[in-house]
Write a protein that holds these residues in place. Structure first.
Motif, PDB file in Angstrom:
ATOM      1  N   ASP A   9       0.827  -1.205   0.000  1.00  0.00           N
ATOM      2  CA  ASP A   9       0.000   0.000   0.000  1.00  0.00           C
ATOM      3  C   ASP A   9       0.864   1.260   0.000  1.00  0.00           C
ATOM      4  N   HIS A  10       1.982   1.185   0.705  1.00  0.00           N
ATOM      5  CA  HIS A  10       2.899   2.335   0.767  1.00  0.00           C
ATOM      6  C   HIS A  10       3.429   2.682  -0.613  1.00  0.00           C
ATOM      7  N   PHE A  11       3.906   1.673  -1.341  1.00  0.00           N
ATOM      8  CA  PHE A  11       4.460   1.922  -2.677  1.00  0.00           C
ATOM      9  C   PHE A  11       3.360   2.250  -3.683  1.00  0.00           C
ATOM     10  N   LYS A  12       2.172   1.718  -3.459  1.00  0.00           N
ATOM     11  CA  LYS A  12       1.055   2.060  -4.342  1.00  0.00           C
ATOM     12  C   LYS A  12       0.717   3.542  -4.232  1.00  0.00           C
ATOM     13  N   GLN A  13       0.735   4.068  -3.013  1.00  0.00           N
ATOM     14  CA  GLN A  13       0.469   5.489  -2.815  1.00  0.00           C
ATOM     15  C   GLN A  13       1.564   6.351  -3.444  1.00  0.00           C
ATOM     16  N   ILE A  14       2.797   5.885  -3.358  1.00  0.00           N
ATOM     17  CA  ILE A  14       3.901   6.624  -3.992  1.00  0.00           C
ATOM     18  C   ILE A  14       3.696   6.680  -5.501  1.00  0.00           C
ATOM     19  N   LEU A  15       3.336   5.542  -6.100  1.00  0.00           N
ATOM     20  CA  LEU A  15       3.122   5.486  -7.546  1.00  0.00           C
ATOM     21  C   LEU A  15       1.941   6.357  -7.971  1.00  0.00           C
ATOM     22  N   LEU A  16       0.853   6.288  -7.235  1.00  0.00           N
ATOM     23  CA  LEU A  16      -0.313   7.093  -7.578  1.00  0.00           C
ATOM     24  C   LEU A  16      -0.030   8.583  -7.433  1.00  0.00           C
ATOM     25  N   SER A  17       0.723   8.936  -6.396  1.00  0.00           N
ATOM     26  CA  SER A  17       1.073  10.342  -6.186  1.00  0.00           C
ATOM     27  C   SER A  17       1.946  10.858  -7.318  1.00  0.00           C
ATOM     28  N   ARG A  18       2.924  10.053  -7.745  1.00  0.00           N
ATOM     29  CA  ARG A  18       3.803  10.457  -8.849  1.00  0.00           C
ATOM     30  C   ARG A  18       3.017  10.547 -10.151  1.00  0.00           C
ATOM     31  N   LYS A  19       2.063   9.654 -10.346  1.00  0.00           N
ATOM     32  CA  LYS A  19       1.245   9.673 -11.555  1.00  0.00           C
ATOM     33  C   LYS A  19       0.433  10.956 -11.637  1.00  0.00           C
ATOM     34  N   GLU A  20      -0.188  11.359 -10.529  1.00  0.00           N
ATOM     35  CA  GLU A  20      -0.956  12.589 -10.509  1.00  0.00           C
ATOM     36  C   GLU A  20      -0.055  13.807 -10.695  1.00  0.00           C
ATOM     37  N   GLU A  21       1.153  13.739 -10.146  1.00  0.00           N
ATOM     38  CA  GLU A  21       2.100  14.842 -10.297  1.00  0.00           C
ATOM     39  C   GLU A  21       2.473  15.051 -11.765  1.00  0.00           C
ATOM     40  N   ILE A  22       2.745  13.959 -12.458  1.00  0.00           N
ATOM     41  CA  ILE A  22       3.112  14.051 -13.876  1.00  0.00           C
ATOM     42  C   ILE A  22       1.943  14.564 -14.702  1.00  0.00           C
ATOM     43  N   LYS A  23       0.750  14.043 -14.437  1.00  0.00           N
ATOM     44  CA  LYS A  23      -0.420  14.499 -15.171  1.00  0.00           C
ATOM     45  C   LYS A  23      -0.666  15.987 -14.954  1.00  0.00           C
ATOM     46  N   GLY A  24      -0.465  16.452 -13.738  1.00  0.00           N
ATOM     47  CA  GLY A  24      -0.647  17.869 -13.451  1.00  0.00           C
ATOM     48  C   GLY A  24       0.337  18.734 -14.206  1.00  0.00           C
ATOM     49  N   MET A  25       1.593  18.294 -14.267  1.00  0.00           N
ATOM     50  CA  MET A  25       2.605  19.054 -15.007  1.00  0.00           C
ATOM     51  C   MET A  25       2.275  19.096 -16.490  1.00  0.00           C
ATOM     52  N   ARG A  26       1.812  17.971 -17.037  1.00  0.00           N
ATOM     53  CA  ARG A  26       1.487  17.919 -18.466  1.00  0.00           C
ATOM     54  C   ARG A  26       0.304  18.821 -18.803  1.00  0.00           C
ATOM     55  N   GLU A  27      -0.649  18.914 -17.891  1.00  0.00           N
ATOM     56  CA  GLU A  27      -1.795  19.791 -18.129  1.00  0.00           C
ATOM     57  C   GLU A  27      -1.395  21.266 -18.057  1.00  0.00           C
ATOM     58  N   ARG A  28      -0.516  21.581 -17.131  1.00  0.00           N
ATOM     59  CA  ARG A  28      -0.113  22.980 -16.967  1.00  0.00           C
ATOM     60  C   ARG A  28       0.733  23.481 -18.128  1.00  0.00           C
ATOM     61  N   ASN A  29       1.591  22.616 -18.667  1.00  0.00           N
ATOM     62  CA  ASN A  29       2.475  23.069 -19.748  1.00  0.00           C
ATOM     63  C   ASN A  29       2.047  22.562 -21.123  1.00  0.00           C
ATOM     64  N   ASP A  30       0.785  22.062 -21.203  1.00  0.00           N
ATOM     65  CA  ASP A  30       0.248  21.609 -22.493  1.00  0.00           C
ATOM     66  C   ASP A  30       1.153  20.567 -23.128  1.00  0.00           C
ATOM     67  N   SER A  31       1.537  19.577 -22.308  1.00  0.00           N
ATOM     68  CA  SER A  31       2.430  18.493 -22.777  1.00  0.00           C
ATOM     69  C   SER A  31       3.691  19.062 -23.400  1.00  0.00           C
ATOM     70  N   PHE A  32       4.281  20.050 -22.702  1.00  0.00           N
ATOM     71  CA  PHE A  32       5.494  20.723 -23.159  1.00  0.00           C
ATOM     72  C   PHE A  32       5.305  21.387 -24.518  1.00  0.00           C
ATOM     73  N   GLY A  33       4.080  21.812 -24.803  1.00  0.00           N
ATOM     74  CA  GLY A  33       3.808  22.541 -26.035  1.00  0.00           C
ATOM     75  C   GLY A  33       3.822  21.693 -27.278  1.00  0.00           C
ATOM     76  N   ASN A  34       3.687  20.376 -27.144  1.00  0.00           N
ATOM     77  CA  ASN A  34       3.748  19.506 -28.322  1.00  0.00           C
ATOM     78  C   ASN A  34       2.501  19.597 -29.196  1.00  0.00           C
ATOM     79  N   ASP A  35       1.440  20.206 -28.676  1.00  0.00           N
ATOM     80  CA  ASP A  35       0.231  20.336 -29.482  1.00  0.00           C
ATOM     81  C   ASP A  35       0.240  21.592 -30.351  1.00  0.00           C
ATOM     82  N   SER A  36       1.245  22.435 -30.180  1.00  0.00           N
ATOM     83  CA  SER A  36       1.306  23.673 -30.949  1.00  0.00           C
ATOM     84  C   SER A  36       2.127  23.486 -32.209  1.00  0.00           C
ATOM     85  N   GLU A  37       1.831  24.318 -33.216  1.00  0.00           N
ATOM     86  CA  GLU A  37       2.559  24.246 -34.472  1.00  0.00           C
ATOM     87  C   GLU A  37       3.942  24.844 -34.282  1.00  0.00           C
TER      88      GLU A  37
END
Length: 242
Positions: A9-37
Motif C-alpha cells: 500500500d505504501h508503494f502504491k500510494q507513492i506510484l499514484l502520487s507520482r502519476k498525478e504529479e506528472i499528469k498535473g505538469m502535463r496539463e499545466r504546460n500543455d504536454s510541453f507545447g507539443n500540441d502547438s505548431e
C-alpha cells in the motif's frame, strides 16, 4: 522477503502520487507545447521568412528538448501503470528476470522498477551516435600531414587558423592542466600554425631558395630567449655533474 500488505500500500500510494504529479505538469504546460505548431506558435510570428537561421536553430533545439521531456514523462506513466498492475497481481517487488526480491531501498528511489539492480535494463551506456554524423565530413586530423614532415598549409592548419577566433570548447572540456588561456581553448592550440619548426617563422629565402635571411620579429626573439634558457639549464647540469 516478500513485501507485506502495508508495504504494498505504501508503494502504491507513492506510484499514484507520482502519476498525478506528472499528469498535473502535463496539463499545466500543455504536454510541453507539443500540441502547438512549430515554429510559428512558439515564436508568436506570422512568418519565418525574415528570421535569422540562428534564431530558428535555437527554437528547434528548444522544441527537441520539449519532445524529449514529453517522451520521458509518457514512458514513466507507462512504467507506473505496469507497476500498479503488478501490485494488483501480487508480483510487485520481485525481479522479472531472476525472480528475487528487489531491495526496498531501490523501490523507494525507483518505485516503478520491475527489476533488481543486477538485471536492470540498459546496464551500459549507449554507443550510438547521432544520425547527423553520417553526413559530416572526415575529421581534420585525417588531412593532417605532420607525420610526413609536410611544410605546406593543410587541413590541420586551416582548423587552427579558424579555431583561434573561438570555438564551443570551454576549459572544462580539456584535461590538459596547461591550458590556462581562452585563446588556447581548441585542440592542438600549441602547434605551430603554417609551419613545422619554430625557426621557420623567421627564416626566409628568396624565390630560388637562396639569399637566406633572418627576420627579426617576435618569434625570433622568443626563439632566442628559449635557446638562452636551454643553455643556462645545460650549464647548470654540467656544474652539478662536476
Amino acid at each position: 522477503m516478500a513485501l507485506s500488505t502495508q508495504e504494498m500500500d505504501h508503494f502504491k500510494q507513492i506510484l499514484l502520487s507520482r502519476k498525478e504529479e506528472i499528469k498535473g505538469m502535463r496539463e499545466r504546460n500543455d504536454s510541453f507545447g507539443n500540441d502547438s505548431e512549430f515554429p510559428k506558435e512558439s515564436t508568436g510570428e506570422l512568418s519565418n521568412y525574415d528570421n535569422h537561421p540562428g534564431d530558428l536553430g535555437t527554437e528547434l533545439f528548444e522544441k527537441e528538448k520539449d519532445i524529449a521531456l514529453n517522451d520521458l514523462h509518457e514512458k514513466e506513466l507507462e512504467d507506473i501503470d505496469v507497476a500498479l498492475k503488478s501490485i494488483e497481481t501480487g508480483d510487485y517487488g520481485v525481479c522479472k528476470t531472476c525472480g528475487k526480491d528487489i531491495m526496498k531501498e531501490r523501490l523507494e528511489v525507483v518505485p516503478f522498477t520491475l527489476y533488481c539492480k543486477e538485471h536492470s535494463p540498459a546496464q551500459n551506456s549507449s554507443d550510438d551516435r547521432p544520425i547527423e554524423e553520417e553526413v559530416i565530413g572526415p575529421d581534420y586530423k585525417t588531412r593532417s600531414n605532420d607525420n610526413k614532415d609536410a611544410t605546406y598549409f593543410d587541413g590541420e592548419d586551416a582548423w587552427q587558423s579558424v579555431a583561434k577566433y573561438g570555438t564551443s570548447e570551454t576549459p572544462s572540456d580539456f584535461t590538459d592542466p596547461d591550458k590556462r588561456d581562452y585563446n588556447e581553448m581548441y585542440e592542438d592550440s600549441d602547434d605551430d600554425d603554417g609551419f613545422v619548426e619554430d625557426y621557420e617563422s623567421f627564416v626566409a629565402t628568396d624565390i630560388t631558395g637562396k639569399e637566406r635571411n633572418v627576420i627579426h620579429n617576435r618569434n625570433h626573439e622568443e626563439y632566442e630567449e628559449e635557446l638562452d634558457r636551454e643553455e643556462e639549464k645545460q650549464s647548470d647540469r654540467e656544474k652539478y655533474d662536476k
